[in-house]
Design a protein around this motif. Structure first.
Motif, PDB file in Angstrom:
ATOM      1  N   GLY A  91       0.655  -1.571  -0.053  1.00 20.27           N
ATOM      2  CA  GLY A  91      -0.060  -0.061  -0.189  1.00 20.27           C
ATOM      3  C   GLY A  91       1.246   0.936  -0.688  1.00 20.27           C
ATOM      4  O   GLY A  91       0.291   2.301   0.139  1.00 20.27           O
ATOM      5  N   ARG A  92       2.024   1.227  -0.228  1.00 20.43           N
ATOM      6  CA  ARG A  92       3.031   2.174   0.050  1.00 20.43           C
ATOM      7  C   ARG A  92       3.157   2.627  -1.270  1.00 20.43           C
ATOM      8  O   ARG A  92       3.065   2.024  -2.270  1.00 20.43           O
ATOM      9  N   ARG A  93       3.669   4.058  -1.324  1.00 21.77           N
ATOM     10  CA  ARG A  93       3.457   4.963  -2.704  1.00 21.77           C
ATOM     11  C   ARG A  93       4.897   4.914  -2.332  1.00 21.77           C
ATOM     12  O   ARG A  93       6.090   5.766  -2.288  1.00 21.77           O
ATOM     13  N   LEU A  94       5.133   4.551  -4.338  1.00 21.42           N
ATOM     14  CA  LEU A  94       6.844   5.087  -4.181  1.00 21.42           C
ATOM     15  C   LEU A  94       6.750   6.019  -5.632  1.00 21.42           C
ATOM     16  O   LEU A  94       6.385   6.361  -6.746  1.00 21.42           O
ATOM     17  N   ALA A  95       7.446   7.165  -5.826  1.00 19.98           N
ATOM     18  CA  ALA A  95       7.518   8.130  -6.701  1.00 19.98           C
ATOM     19  C   ALA A  95       8.510   7.530  -6.689  1.00 19.98           C
ATOM     20  O   ALA A  95       9.882   7.585  -6.971  1.00 19.98           O
ATOM     21  N   TYR A  96       8.660   8.207  -8.286  1.00 20.80           N
ATOM     22  CA  TYR A  96       9.765   8.455  -9.341  1.00 20.80           C
ATOM     23  C   TYR A  96       9.803   9.041 -10.628  1.00 20.80           C
ATOM     24  O   TYR A  96       8.941   9.281 -10.837  1.00 20.80           O
ATOM     25  N   THR A  97      11.050   9.125 -11.522  1.00 21.99           N
ATOM     26  CA  THR A  97      10.456   9.705 -12.447  1.00 21.99           C
ATOM     27  C   THR A  97      11.140   9.749 -13.778  1.00 21.99           C
ATOM     28  O   THR A  97      12.622   8.770 -13.406  1.00 21.99           O
ATOM     29  N   VAL A  98      11.062   9.254 -15.434  1.00 21.05           N
ATOM     30  CA  VAL A  98      12.266   9.505 -16.179  1.00 21.05           C
ATOM     31  C   VAL A  98      12.472   9.554 -16.736  1.00 21.05           C
ATOM     32  O   VAL A  98      12.018  10.423 -17.480  1.00 21.05           O
ATOM     33  N   TYR A  99      13.816  10.246 -17.091  1.00 21.81           N
ATOM     34  CA  TYR A  99      14.559  10.750 -17.190  1.00 21.81           C
ATOM     35  C   TYR A  99      15.557  10.158 -19.294  1.00 21.81           C
ATOM     36  O   TYR A  99      14.813   8.165 -19.224  1.00 21.81           O
ATOM     37  N   GLY A 100      16.208  11.260 -19.975  1.00 24.32           N
ATOM     38  CA  GLY A 100      16.090  10.632 -20.519  1.00 24.32           C
ATOM     39  C   GLY A 100      15.195   9.867 -22.321  1.00 24.32           C
ATOM     40  O   GLY A 100      14.018  10.713 -22.589  1.00 24.32           O
ATOM     41  N   ASP A 101      15.080   8.685 -22.678  1.00 21.12           N
ATOM     42  CA  ASP A 101      15.069   8.287 -24.060  1.00 21.12           C
ATOM     43  C   ASP A 101      13.935   7.598 -23.373  1.00 21.12           C
ATOM     44  O   ASP A 101      13.880   6.533 -23.089  1.00 21.12           O
ATOM     45  N   ASP A 102      12.748   7.708 -22.688  1.00 21.25           N
ATOM     46  CA  ASP A 102      11.008   6.496 -22.252  1.00 21.25           C
ATOM     47  C   ASP A 102      11.723   5.286 -23.078  1.00 21.25           C
ATOM     48  O   ASP A 102      10.727   4.539 -22.681  1.00 21.25           O
ATOM     49  N   ASN A 143       8.322  12.050  -3.272  1.00 22.16           N
ATOM     50  CA  ASN A 143       7.059  12.044  -2.786  1.00 22.16           C
ATOM     51  C   ASN A 143       6.487  10.789  -2.386  1.00 22.16           C
ATOM     52  O   ASN A 143       5.128  10.024  -2.617  1.00 22.16           O
ATOM     53  N   SER A 144       7.771   9.735  -2.056  1.00 26.70           N
ATOM     54  CA  SER A 144       7.513   8.679  -1.565  1.00 26.70           C
ATOM     55  C   SER A 144       7.131   8.356  -0.226  1.00 26.70           C
ATOM     56  O   SER A 144       7.180   8.750   0.691  1.00 26.70           O
ATOM     57  N   ALA A 145       6.024   7.412  -0.491  1.00 24.34           N
ATOM     58  CA  ALA A 145       5.783   7.173   1.584  1.00 24.34           C
ATOM     59  C   ALA A 145       6.284   6.892   2.408  1.00 24.34           C
ATOM     60  O   ALA A 145       7.573   6.005   1.615  1.00 24.34           O
ATOM     61  N   ASP A 146       6.853   7.317   3.487  1.00 24.20           N
ATOM     62  CA  ASP A 146       8.125   6.818   4.471  1.00 24.20           C
ATOM     63  C   ASP A 146       7.729   5.361   5.030  1.00 24.20           C
ATOM     64  O   ASP A 146       6.626   5.043   5.319  1.00 24.20           O
ATOM     65  N   ALA A 147       8.894   4.732   5.455  1.00 30.80           N
ATOM     66  CA  ALA A 147       8.613   3.774   5.823  1.00 30.80           C
ATOM     67  C   ALA A 147      10.167   2.642   6.916  1.00 30.80           C
ATOM     68  O   ALA A 147      10.903   3.273   5.376  1.00 30.80           O
ATOM     69  N   PRO A 148       9.949   1.640   7.709  1.00 31.77           N
ATOM     70  CA  PRO A 148      11.537   1.924   8.168  1.00 31.77           C
ATOM     71  C   PRO A 148      12.626   1.275   7.089  1.00 31.77           C
ATOM     72  O   PRO A 148      12.613  -0.290   7.632  1.00 31.77           O
ATOM     73  N   ILE A 149      12.164   0.901   5.776  1.00 34.64           N
ATOM     74  CA  ILE A 149      12.677  -0.219   4.175  1.00 34.64           C
ATOM     75  C   ILE A 149      14.185  -0.511   4.992  1.00 34.64           C
ATOM     76  O   ILE A 149      15.290   0.931   5.239  1.00 34.64           O
ATOM     77  N   THR A 150      14.891  -0.954   4.981  1.00 30.10           N
ATOM     78  CA  THR A 150      16.371  -1.365   5.539  1.00 30.10           C
ATOM     79  C   THR A 150      17.333  -1.510   4.056  1.00 30.10           C
ATOM     80  O   THR A 150      16.658  -2.023   2.684  1.00 30.10           O
ATOM     81  N   LEU A 151      17.841  -1.738   3.247  1.00 30.37           N
ATOM     82  CA  LEU A 151      19.613  -1.462   2.636  1.00 30.37           C
ATOM     83  C   LEU A 151      18.882  -3.417   1.943  1.00 30.37           C
ATOM     84  O   LEU A 151      18.804  -3.728   0.626  1.00 30.37           O
ATOM     85  N   ALA A 152      18.651  -3.849   2.992  1.00 26.97           N
ATOM     86  CA  ALA A 152      18.437  -5.354   2.718  1.00 26.97           C
ATOM     87  C   ALA A 152      16.751  -5.333   1.499  1.00 26.97           C
ATOM     88  O   ALA A 152      16.947  -6.260   0.455  1.00 26.97           O
ATOM     89  N   GLU A 153      16.016  -4.855   1.972  1.00 29.11           N
ATOM     90  CA  GLU A 153      14.081  -4.550   1.540  1.00 29.11           C
ATOM     91  C   GLU A 153      14.209  -4.020   0.621  1.00 29.11           C
ATOM     92  O   GLU A 153      13.524  -4.099  -0.334  1.00 29.11           O
ATOM     93  N   TRP A 154      15.245  -2.992  -0.320  1.00 20.55           N
ATOM     94  CA  TRP A 154      15.033  -1.770  -0.798  1.00 20.55           C
ATOM     95  C   TRP A 154      14.307  -2.687  -2.305  1.00 20.55           C
ATOM     96  O   TRP A 154      14.414  -1.811  -3.084  1.00 20.55           O
ATOM     97  N   ASP A 159      13.454  -5.236  -3.233  1.00 25.15           N
ATOM     98  CA  ASP A 159      12.226  -5.918  -3.582  1.00 25.15           C
ATOM     99  C   ASP A 159      11.427  -4.186  -3.780  1.00 25.15           C
ATOM    100  O   ASP A 159      10.540  -4.469  -4.677  1.00 25.15           O
ATOM    101  N   ASP A 160      11.306  -3.128  -3.345  1.00 21.23           N
ATOM    102  CA  ASP A 160      10.792  -2.025  -4.532  1.00 21.23           C
ATOM    103  C   ASP A 160      11.184  -1.891  -5.419  1.00 21.23           C
ATOM    104  O   ASP A 160      10.166  -1.318  -6.221  1.00 21.23           O
ATOM    105  N   ALA A 161      12.500  -2.097  -5.726  1.00 22.27           N
ATOM    106  CA  ALA A 161      13.158  -1.285  -7.181  1.00 22.27           C
ATOM    107  C   ALA A 161      12.489  -2.547  -7.899  1.00 22.27           C
ATOM    108  O   ALA A 161      12.405  -1.934  -9.187  1.00 22.27           O
ATOM    109  N   ALA A 162      12.494  -4.023  -7.252  1.00 17.03           N
ATOM    110  CA  ALA A 162      12.228  -4.887  -8.337  1.00 17.03           C
ATOM    111  C   ALA A 162      10.440  -5.076  -8.325  1.00 17.03           C
ATOM    112  O   ALA A 162       9.868  -4.223  -9.883  1.00 17.03           O
ATOM    113  N   HIS A 163       9.586  -4.352  -8.114  1.00 15.54           N
ATOM    114  CA  HIS A 163       8.363  -3.233  -8.052  1.00 15.54           C
ATOM    115  C   HIS A 163       8.153  -2.619  -9.366  1.00 15.54           C
ATOM    116  O   HIS A 163       7.112  -2.774 -10.179  1.00 15.54           O
ATOM    117  N   LEU A 164       9.289  -1.536  -9.312  1.00 11.97           N
ATOM    118  CA  LEU A 164       9.127  -0.906  -9.812  1.00 11.97           C
ATOM    119  C   LEU A 164       9.467  -1.089 -11.263  1.00 11.97           C
ATOM    120  O   LEU A 164       8.927  -0.640 -12.711  1.00 11.97           O
TER     121      LEU A 164
END
Length: 298
Positions: A27-38, A80-91, A93-98
Motif C-alpha cells: 500500500g505504500r506510494r513509491l515516487a519516480y521519474t524517468v529521464y532521457g529516452d522513454d 513524494n514516496s511514503a515513509d517506511a523503515p525499509i532497510t538496505l536488504a529490503e530496498w 524488493d521496492d526496486a523490483a516492483h518498480l
C-alpha cells in the motif's frame, strides 16, 4: 523522447507533474521519474543521501543522447514516496516492483554517493545485469567517508535528534540562500557540464536537497544510520560486473574507497576521475551510462 521541464527560479518541490507514483503491494506510494529516452535501454538510478530523484536530472541529456531510459525513484520518506523503515536488504524488493511496473526485464543500475550501496544491494535481482558506482560509498570496514560524513554517521546512531536539527537548519538556509550554498555540501569546485551551465547545476543540486528534506529529516537519518552499519551482504557476493568511477579530489567519499571497492568486488573495473564528488557524477555520468546499458548476462 521526453525532455524534463526546466526547474523554475522558485524552489522546486515534489508533487509537480514531473513525478509519477506506483502503489506497492503493502500500500505504500513509491515516487519516480524517468529521464532521457522513454523507449531506451532501462537504467535504475539510486540517488545519494541526503538526495532525491532530482539529481538524476544532471544525466538527463546524456541519457537521451545515448538512448537510455533513466529510472529515478525516491526511496521511502524521500520526496513524494511514503515513509517506511525499509532497510538496505529490503530496498531491492521496492526496486523490483518498480521495474515490473515499467515492464523492464533487464536493466543496469547506477548508484551515486550514498546510493551506491542501494545499487549494489540490487545485484540479487535477476533484472539487474550491470552496475556502475559514481563516487559510491563503501561499507564501514573500508573507512569510506570524510570527517563530516563520519560525524553525521555517528550522530545518526547516537543523537538522531541533533542530526535532525542540523538537517532542518541546512534546509532553512538552502531555501533562503543562493543555490551555491547547497552545492557546497557535495562539491569542492565550481560544477559545470557539457550540457548545463554552473548556475543550472546549482539549481538542480538545491532542488535535490529540498526534495530530499521535504518530508522532514527522518528518512535521511535512517539511511545515514544504515550506511554507517555493516551491510547485509558481502562485496564478494556481488556477481554482476561493476564499473567504479571515483573522483581523485572527492572530499565526500575518500578516493581510497573506489580503489577498495574495485579490489574487493569480484568483477569490477576502476576509473579515477580528475574531479571532486559532484564532478564525478557530471564528468563520468555518460561513461557510467555506457557501462550499464542493456547487455546479455553470460
Amino acid at each position: 523522447m521526453r525532455s524534463p521541464p526546466p526547474i523554475p527560479a522558485t524552489d522546486w518541490l515534489p508533487g509537480d507533474s514531473e513525478t509519477e507514483t506506483l502503489s506497492l503491494p503493502d500500500g505504500r506510494r513509491l515516487a519516480y521519474t524517468v529521464y532521457g529516452d522513454d523507449d531506451g535501454s532501462p537504467v535504475l538510478f539510486c540517488h545519494g543521501t541526503p538526495g532525491s530523484h532530482v539529481i538524476a536530472r544532471l544525466l538527463a541529456t546524456p541519457a537521451r543522447e545515448r538512448g537510455v531510459s533513466l529510472i529515478a525513484p525516491d526511496r521511502p520518506g524521500i520526496g513524494n514516496s511514503a515513509d517506511a523503515p525499509i532497510t538496505l536488504a529490503e530496498w531491492p524488493d521496492d526496486a523490483a516492483h518498480l521495474l515490473s511496473h515499467l515492464d523492464v526485464d533487464a536493466a543496469g543500475a547506477i548508484g551515486f554517493s550514498g546510493g551506491g550501496p542501494f545499487a549494489l544491494a540490487c545485484h540479487r535481482l535477476p533484472e539487474i545485469q550491470r552496475i556502475a558506482l559514481l563516487g559510491g560509498s563503501g561499507p564501514p570496514a573500508i573507512g569510506s567517508t570524510g570527517r563530516v560524513q563520519q560525524f553525521v554517521g555517528t550522530l545518526s546512531r547516537h543523537a538522531p535528534w541533533a542530526l535532525g536539527r542540523l538537517f532542518r537548519l541546512q534546509r532553512w538556509f538552502a531555501v533562503r540562500r543562493d543555490p551555491s550554498y547547497a552545492v557546497g555540501f557535495v562539491a569542492q569546485e565550481t560544477p559545470e557540464t557539457d550540457a548545463l551551465a554552473a548556475d543550472e547545476v546549482a539549481r538542480i543540486v538545491r532542488a535535490d536537497m529540498l526534495t530530499a528534506m521535504a518530508r522532514g529529516p527522518s528518512a535521511i537519518i535512517r539511511e545515514q544510520r544504515l550506511l554507517s552499519q555493516p551491510w547485509p551482504f558481502a562485496l564478494e557476493d556481488v556477481s554482476v560486473p561493476v564499473a567504479v568511477f571515483q573522483g581523485r579530489r572527492d572530499g565526500n567519499v575518500a578516493p581510497s574507497t573506489g580503489k577498495a571497492l574495485a579490489k574487493q568486488l569480484p568483477d569490477a573495473s576502476l576509473e579515477l576521475v580528475d574531479s571532486d564528488h559532484l564532478g564525478t557524477l557530471t564528468a563520468a555520468g555518460d561513461d557510467a551510462l555506457a557501462a550499464v546499458q542493456r547487455r546479455t548476462r553470460v
